[in-house]
Design an enzyme around this catalytic site. Sequence first.
Site, PDB file in Angstrom:
ATOM      1  N   ARG A 108      79.108 -73.970 -96.538  1.00  0.00           N
ATOM      2  CA  ARG A 108      78.707 -72.962 -95.543  1.00  0.00           C
ATOM      3  C   ARG A 108      79.324 -71.651 -95.997  1.00  0.00           C
ATOM      4  NH1 ARG A 108      78.510 -72.919 -89.064  1.00  0.00           N
ATOM      5  NH2 ARG A 108      76.665 -74.103 -89.672  1.00  0.00           N
ATOM      6  N   HIS A 135      69.196 -71.394 -92.931  1.00  0.00           N
ATOM      7  CA  HIS A 135      69.876 -72.561 -92.351  1.00  0.00           C
ATOM      8  C   HIS A 135      68.912 -73.748 -92.426  1.00  0.00           C
ATOM      9  CE1 HIS A 135      72.856 -74.755 -90.340  1.00  0.00           C
ATOM     10  NE2 HIS A 135      72.841 -74.220 -89.136  1.00  0.00           N
ATOM     11  N   GLN A 138      69.457 -77.173 -90.430  1.00  0.00           N
ATOM     12  CA  GLN A 138      69.177 -77.084 -88.996  1.00  0.00           C
ATOM     13  C   GLN A 138      67.672 -77.160 -88.741  1.00  0.00           C
ATOM     14  OE1 GLN A 138      71.474 -76.647 -86.236  1.00  0.00           O
ATOM     15  NE2 GLN A 138      69.609 -77.239 -85.162  1.00  0.00           N
ATOM     16  N   ASP A 227      67.977 -68.144 -80.570  1.00  0.00           N
ATOM     17  CA  ASP A 227      69.264 -68.273 -81.272  1.00  0.00           C
ATOM     18  C   ASP A 227      70.171 -67.173 -80.749  1.00  0.00           C
ATOM     19  OD1 ASP A 227      71.261 -68.875 -83.136  1.00  0.00           O
ATOM     20  OD2 ASP A 227      70.188 -68.052 -84.859  1.00  0.00           O
ATOM     21  N   CYS A 267      69.688 -73.985 -81.653  1.00  0.00           N
ATOM     22  CA  CYS A 267      70.531 -74.685 -82.631  1.00  0.00           C
ATOM     23  C   CYS A 267      71.980 -74.787 -82.175  1.00  0.00           C
ATOM     24  CB  CYS A 267      70.444 -73.988 -83.985  1.00  0.00           C
ATOM     25  SG  CYS A 267      71.145 -72.328 -84.000  1.00  0.00           S
ATOM     26  N   ARG A 295      70.979 -83.589 -86.360  1.00  0.00           N
ATOM     27  CA  ARG A 295      71.566 -83.052 -87.586  1.00  0.00           C
ATOM     28  C   ARG A 295      72.030 -84.212 -88.459  1.00  0.00           C
ATOM     29  NH1 ARG A 295      73.532 -77.790 -87.717  1.00  0.00           N
ATOM     30  NH2 ARG A 295      73.957 -78.299 -89.891  1.00  0.00           N
TER      31      ARG A 295
END
Length: 308
Positions: A108, A135, A138, A227, A267, A295
């Site tokens: 990440r 991402h 996700q 988001d 998310c 996930r």
Amino acid sequence: MRNFLDISDLSSNELRAIIEEAKARKKKRENYNKSAADDDKPFAGRSMVMIFEKPSTRTRMSFDIAVKQLGGSSIILNPDGIHYGKGNETLKDTAKVLSQYVDIVMLRTSSHKHLEEFGKYLDIPIINGLSEQSHPCQIMSDILTFEEFKGSIKDKTISWLGDGNNNMSNSLIEAAGKFNFNLKIGCPKKYSPNKKIISWAKKNKVNILVTTKPEEAVNNSDCVMTDKWVSMNDKVNQKQKKKNLRNYQVNKKLMKKAKSDAIFMHCLPVGRGEEVTDEVIDGKQSVVWTQALNRVHAQKSIINWCLN
Ligand code: CP
Ligand code: NVA
């Protein structure tokens, strides 16, 4: 050996196979304990190293559980606690050393370039666990979740509200092209998808509408997604950005414009009372906790794809 950096790097068939494997594996272990291994333990005797340049709850936990379910183990490294391209060791040398110890890396990062650079020097696969640009893990999990609730995503309509130019919206646009769903993005002009992703969308014939009208974006939709208005990497005046996005809040009134059986997705982490009201995120249409769980399942097949 393959790297998983962006949805656009894979073919539609490869992406579909990842989703189908995730569905099959999830079904097979319905009554298993959370960390119990799958019967075939495809990652037995192998391990993953995870490096987090930025905070994470879901990515950290779900990759750890994913690896356990595949029969392997994981190690979490803090970039401040290792040489990671600092001091007397280059990124190349750190990558070469990690390649001796483990079988796969998850990173990440605040800079997508770190993924590419690290990936270049590693002799083992690397997975993007979020960058400022994308991402993909996700969004793959979200495809799995959508299909669990609504069936095939092909030709369905997904709405994205709020910041139209962040890591999540970029990966969602790529997914729309690869999985053939319609995407409607509602955002102020200032936060529209960037030129690079729009030109990719055009080239790949993505059915995408970008509008400044939130109602138009949500109208007759199968799924409303949003988001955080200010992402981890955003170096902006937070107060001003939140003010600019105020009309794009997903609330009960806006959800009513979508299909009556539409689902709500986020998310997480969430800015409650900002991009979404408590009533919506805690309401009957919300599937956010399944998103967090999935996930694990999507990432298990991403790991398998990288290694096979
Ligand atoms: N959704 C997601 O990636 O959450 P974390 O930042 O907690 O990993
Ligand atoms: N766009 C968000 C996603 C968090 C999972 C961020 O980058 O902060």
